[in-house]
Write a protein that holds these residues in place. Structure first.
Motif, PDB file in Angstrom:
ATOM      1  N   ASP A  25      13.203   1.922 -13.444  1.00  0.00           N
ATOM      2  CA  ASP A  25      14.284   2.217 -12.502  1.00  0.00           C
ATOM      3  C   ASP A  25      14.107   3.601 -11.880  1.00  0.00           C
ATOM      4  N   LYS A  26      13.729   4.564 -12.685  1.00  0.00           N
ATOM      5  CA  LYS A  26      13.530   5.923 -12.184  1.00  0.00           C
ATOM      6  C   LYS A  26      12.372   5.972 -11.183  1.00  0.00           C
ATOM      7  N   GLN A  27      11.320   5.229 -11.438  1.00  0.00           N
ATOM      8  CA  GLN A  27      10.190   5.175 -10.523  1.00  0.00           C
ATOM      9  C   GLN A  27      10.600   4.537  -9.194  1.00  0.00           C
ATOM     10  N   LYS A  28      11.405   3.486  -9.263  1.00  0.00           N
ATOM     11  CA  LYS A  28      11.876   2.838  -8.038  1.00  0.00           C
ATOM     12  C   LYS A  28      12.726   3.802  -7.215  1.00  0.00           C
ATOM     13  N   GLU A  29      13.613   4.543  -7.876  1.00  0.00           N
ATOM     14  CA  GLU A  29      14.445   5.522  -7.173  1.00  0.00           C
ATOM     15  C   GLU A  29      13.571   6.571  -6.491  1.00  0.00           C
ATOM     16  N   GLY A  30      12.622   7.105  -7.215  1.00  0.00           N
ATOM     17  CA  GLY A  30      11.731   8.120  -6.660  1.00  0.00           C
ATOM     18  C   GLY A  30      10.881   7.572  -5.532  1.00  0.00           C
ATOM     19  N   SER A  31      10.379   6.380  -5.720  1.00  0.00           N
ATOM     20  CA  SER A  31       9.563   5.731  -4.704  1.00  0.00           C
ATOM     21  C   SER A  31      10.369   5.521  -3.429  1.00  0.00           C
ATOM     22  N   ASP A  32      11.574   5.010  -3.582  1.00  0.00           N
ATOM     23  CA  ASP A  32      12.445   4.797  -2.421  1.00  0.00           C
ATOM     24  C   ASP A  32      12.699   6.101  -1.681  1.00  0.00           C
ATOM     25  N   LYS A  33      12.998   7.138  -2.433  1.00  0.00           N
ATOM     26  CA  LYS A  33      13.286   8.436  -1.821  1.00  0.00           C
ATOM     27  C   LYS A  33      12.085   8.945  -1.036  1.00  0.00           C
ATOM     28  N   LEU A  34      10.920   8.852  -1.620  1.00  0.00           N
ATOM     29  CA  LEU A  34       9.718   9.344  -0.969  1.00  0.00           C
ATOM     30  C   LEU A  34       9.352   8.508   0.249  1.00  0.00           C
ATOM     31  N   ILE A  35       9.427   7.211   0.131  1.00  0.00           N
ATOM     32  CA  ILE A  35       9.099   6.338   1.257  1.00  0.00           C
ATOM     33  C   ILE A  35      10.049   6.597   2.419  1.00  0.00           C
ATOM     34  N   LEU A  36      11.343   6.676   2.128  1.00  0.00           N
ATOM     35  CA  LEU A  36      12.308   6.951   3.191  1.00  0.00           C
ATOM     36  C   LEU A  36      12.050   8.311   3.827  1.00  0.00           C
ATOM     37  N   TYR A  37      11.695   9.292   3.011  1.00  0.00           N
ATOM     38  CA  TYR A  37      11.368  10.614   3.543  1.00  0.00           C
ATOM     39  C   TYR A  37      10.185  10.512   4.516  1.00  0.00           C
ATOM     40  N   LEU A  38       9.145   9.826   4.103  1.00  0.00           N
ATOM     41  CA  LEU A  38       7.968   9.699   4.966  1.00  0.00           C
ATOM     42  C   LEU A  38       8.291   8.944   6.255  1.00  0.00           C
ATOM     43  N   ILE A  39       8.998   7.858   6.147  1.00  0.00           N
ATOM     44  CA  ILE A  39       9.339   7.064   7.330  1.00  0.00           C
ATOM     45  C   ILE A  39      10.175   7.883   8.303  1.00  0.00           C
ATOM     46  N   GLU A  40      11.151   8.619   7.785  1.00  0.00           N
ATOM     47  CA  GLU A  40      12.072   9.358   8.644  1.00  0.00           C
ATOM     48  C   GLU A  40      11.543  10.713   9.096  1.00  0.00           C
ATOM     49  N   ASN A  41      10.739  11.384   8.255  1.00  0.00           N
ATOM     50  CA  ASN A  41      10.355  12.758   8.538  1.00  0.00           C
ATOM     51  C   ASN A  41       8.867  12.977   8.777  1.00  0.00           C
ATOM     52  N   LYS A  42       8.044  12.081   8.299  1.00  0.00           N
ATOM     53  CA  LYS A  42       6.592  12.200   8.444  1.00  0.00           C
ATOM     54  C   LYS A  42       6.014  10.853   8.877  1.00  0.00           C
ATOM     55  N   PRO A  43       6.483  10.313   9.993  1.00  0.00           N
ATOM     56  CA  PRO A  43       6.017   8.982  10.398  1.00  0.00           C
ATOM     57  C   PRO A  43       4.508   8.917  10.631  1.00  0.00           C
ATOM     58  N   GLU A  44       3.903  10.048  10.976  1.00  0.00           N
ATOM     59  CA  GLU A  44       2.452  10.043  11.176  1.00  0.00           C
ATOM     60  C   GLU A  44       1.734   9.781   9.852  1.00  0.00           C
ATOM     61  N   TYR A  45       2.264  10.284   8.746  1.00  0.00           N
ATOM     62  CA  TYR A  45       1.692  10.004   7.425  1.00  0.00           C
ATOM     63  C   TYR A  45       1.957   8.546   7.050  1.00  0.00           C
ATOM     64  N   TRP A  46       3.191   8.128   7.252  1.00  0.00           N
ATOM     65  CA  TRP A  46       3.548   6.765   6.869  1.00  0.00           C
ATOM     66  C   TRP A  46       2.725   5.745   7.649  1.00  0.00           C
ATOM     67  N   GLN A  47       2.492   6.000   8.934  1.00  0.00           N
ATOM     68  CA  GLN A  47       1.709   5.068   9.746  1.00  0.00           C
ATOM     69  C   GLN A  47       0.299   4.906   9.187  1.00  0.00           C
ATOM     70  N   LEU A  48      -0.323   6.003   8.793  1.00  0.00           N
ATOM     71  CA  LEU A  48      -1.675   5.925   8.233  1.00  0.00           C
ATOM     72  C   LEU A  48      -1.687   5.149   6.915  1.00  0.00           C
ATOM     73  N   LEU A  49      -0.699   5.403   6.065  1.00  0.00           N
ATOM     74  CA  LEU A  49      -0.616   4.686   4.789  1.00  0.00           C
ATOM     75  C   LEU A  49      -0.336   3.206   5.012  1.00  0.00           C
ATOM     76  N   GLU A  50       0.538   2.925   5.949  1.00  0.00           N
ATOM     77  CA  GLU A  50       0.873   1.535   6.246  1.00  0.00           C
ATOM     78  C   GLU A  50      -0.344   0.787   6.785  1.00  0.00           C
ATOM     79  N   GLU A  51      -1.118   1.421   7.648  1.00  0.00           N
ATOM     80  CA  GLU A  51      -2.318   0.780   8.187  1.00  0.00           C
ATOM     81  C   GLU A  51      -3.285   0.391   7.078  1.00  0.00           C
ATOM     82  N   LYS A  52      -3.374   1.223   6.058  1.00  0.00           N
ATOM     83  CA  LYS A  52      -4.314   0.938   4.969  1.00  0.00           C
ATOM     84  C   LYS A  52      -3.730  -0.025   3.942  1.00  0.00           C
ATOM     85  N   TYR A  53      -2.497   0.190   3.524  1.00  0.00           N
ATOM     86  CA  TYR A  53      -1.942  -0.554   2.391  1.00  0.00           C
ATOM     87  C   TYR A  53      -1.009  -1.693   2.782  1.00  0.00           C
ATOM     88  N   ASP A  54      -0.560  -1.730   4.027  1.00  0.00           N
ATOM     89  CA  ASP A  54       0.340  -2.786   4.482  1.00  0.00           C
ATOM     90  C   ASP A  54       0.063  -3.070   5.955  1.00  0.00           C
TER      91      ASP A  54
END
Length: 135
Positions: free
Chosen positions: A75-104
């Protein structure tokens, strides 16, 4: 603080049916606020630099965690993961886009993630009183 992405999808060292909880006490806010550290983990995940030991474990578990909606996460990992993913999507979309291209690359898992967060937000708003107190 070395663990930037254990939270992304909480993947360091797979146990039989769960990921290790070895890094559950990492301060996610400290990781998010350290641009150098954040960039190093992004570069590791994108095969642009040699990964640290924990980065290598994270990278190895990333595909499974993404495809299975972090089913092996605590549960703690899911909370942390959610927080980090949302941070990247909202604040660092350039990072998220690169990760998404590779992993999703189809964006399917990202879409499901965003939809699930929207549903939780809508459900939470339903239980908010006029004074702002949540039930």
């Amino acid at each position: 603080m070395r663990l930037f992405f254990y939270i992304l999808l909480a993947h360091l060292a797979i146990a039989e049916d769960k990921y290790t909880t070895k890094y559950d006490n990492v301060d996610i806010d400290a990781v998010i606020s350290n641009e150098r550290l954040l960039q190093n983990y992004i570069k590791c995940l994108l095969d642009l630099v040699v990964c640290s030991e924990d980065g290598s474990e994270l990278k190895g578990n990333m595909p499974d965690a993404i495809q299975n909606n972090c089913a092996k996460c605590s549960d703690k990992q899911k909370e942390g993961s959610d927080k980090l993913i949302l941070y990247l999507i909202e604040n660092k979309p350039e990072y998220w886009q690169l990760l998404e291209e590779k992993y999703d690359p189809t964006g399917e898992n990202t879409k499901k993630f965003i939809e699930s967060k929207t549903m939780v937000t809508e459900k939470t708003d339903t239980y908010t009183t006029e004074s702002g107190a949540k039930w």
